[in-house]
Design a protein around this motif. Structure first.
Motif, PDB file in Angstrom:
ATOM      1  N   LEU A 209       0.827  -1.202   0.000  1.00 53.10           N
ATOM      2  CA  LEU A 209       0.000   0.000   0.000  1.00 53.10           C
ATOM      3  C   LEU A 209       0.864   1.257   0.000  1.00 53.10           C
ATOM      4  O   LEU A 209       0.602   2.214  -0.744  1.00 53.10           O
ATOM      5  N   LEU A 226      -8.259   4.137  -0.484  1.00 52.81           N
ATOM      6  CA  LEU A 226      -7.931   3.283   0.653  1.00 52.81           C
ATOM      7  C   LEU A 226      -9.144   3.084   1.544  1.00 52.81           C
ATOM      8  O   LEU A 226      -9.916   4.014   1.787  1.00 52.81           O
ATOM      9  N   GLU A 230      -7.216  -0.046   5.728  1.00 49.33           N
ATOM     10  CA  GLU A 230      -5.922   0.176   5.091  1.00 49.33           C
ATOM     11  C   GLU A 230      -5.275   1.460   5.594  1.00 49.33           C
ATOM     12  O   GLU A 230      -4.054   1.530   5.768  1.00 49.33           O
TER      13      GLU A 230
END
Length: 261
Positions: A209, A226, A230
């Motif tokens: 990420l 996101l 996350e």
């Protein structure tokens, strides 16, 4: 899976398809890659596949008749896709889509273009590998062969490899390291040497990420941004150093190239 490639440079494509992962898959019977010479469809002593464009202009155009003759003679698996700028852009989902079928074929353009009647009467569509100009479709065909062939079951050996690569979940892959653990003062992250698989998986997800947000934010936007989970993960796990973007200069710690002047 059978993949046919039609080109005026068959040795170029066949040599690539016979090496490394693709070559092993061909020898194992997992991939049936057949390469056909478009000049086999000519009937003149010079084996000419091109001619000047009607209406004038620069360059030459691949003629429809030789191409059609080869297609009719070899009956390649469909869809038959012309490698050109007007087609669907190759990405990982499309590579998976092609790999899930029984086969397909690629027609490599050359010169200025192909006769437009090839697009309307011979092929089933176009496929593009990006918005830039190549001298012909052979390099593009190699890209497609590599991207699709490696996804055919059994070709990679370890099927988990394909599931963890870049773009598999709309993200870039997490950073990878190998021995030695310490290289020129730079250490492999401790978590990767911990043996704690759950902790390693969480770290890898966070780094994927982080890396995607830093280098390819467009991929995050395409998947809707996101999630709250996350965001929390990124806040909890610090990112490792990211490489410079293309054109941004030498990597940290390495001197610039010598000035030729």
């Amino acid at each position: 899976m059978r993949i046919d490639v039609l080109t005026i440079f068959p040795d170029l494509v066949d040599g690539f398809a016979g090496a490394s992962l693709l070559g092993r898959a061909r020898r194992a019977g997992l991939l049936d890659v057949r390469v056909h010479d478009l000049r086999a469809g000519t009937d003149d002593p010079h084996r000419s596949v091109d001619d000047a464009p009607f209406g004038g202009g620069a360059g030459m155009v691949l003629r429809a008749e030789p191409l059609a003759r080869v297609v009719e003679a070899v009956e390649p698996p469909r869809p038959l896709l012309l490698l050109g700028p007007g087609g669907r852009r190759l990405d990982q989902p499309l590579a998976r889509e092609l790999a899930a079928g029984e086969g397909f074929s690629l027609l490599c353009g050359r010169y200025e273009d192909v006769d437009h009647r090839v697009r309307t009467q011979v092929v089933d569509g176009e496929l593009s590998i990006g918005d830039y100009v190549l001298a012909g479709g052979e390099v593009a065909a190699m890209v497609v062969l590599e991207a699709v062939g490696r996804l055919v079951p059994g070709v990679m050996g370890n099927e988990a490899s394909a599931e963890e690569e870049s773009f598999a979940d709309g993200l870039l892959e997490y950073p990878q390291y190998t021995r030695p653990a310490s290289w020129r003062g730079h250490e492999v992250p401790e978590v990767l040497r911990s043996g704690d698989h759950a902790r390693i998986a969480r770290w890898r997800r966070a780094q994927a990420l982080h890396r995607t947000r830093a280098l390819r934010p467009d991929l995050l936007a395409a998947r809707g941004g996101l999630s709250p989970e996350e965001e929390d993960l990124l806040a909890d796990v610090a990112p490792v150093d990211q490489p410079p973007a293309a054109g941004a200069g030498p990597a940290p710690g390495f001197p610039p190239a010598a000035d030729d002047g």
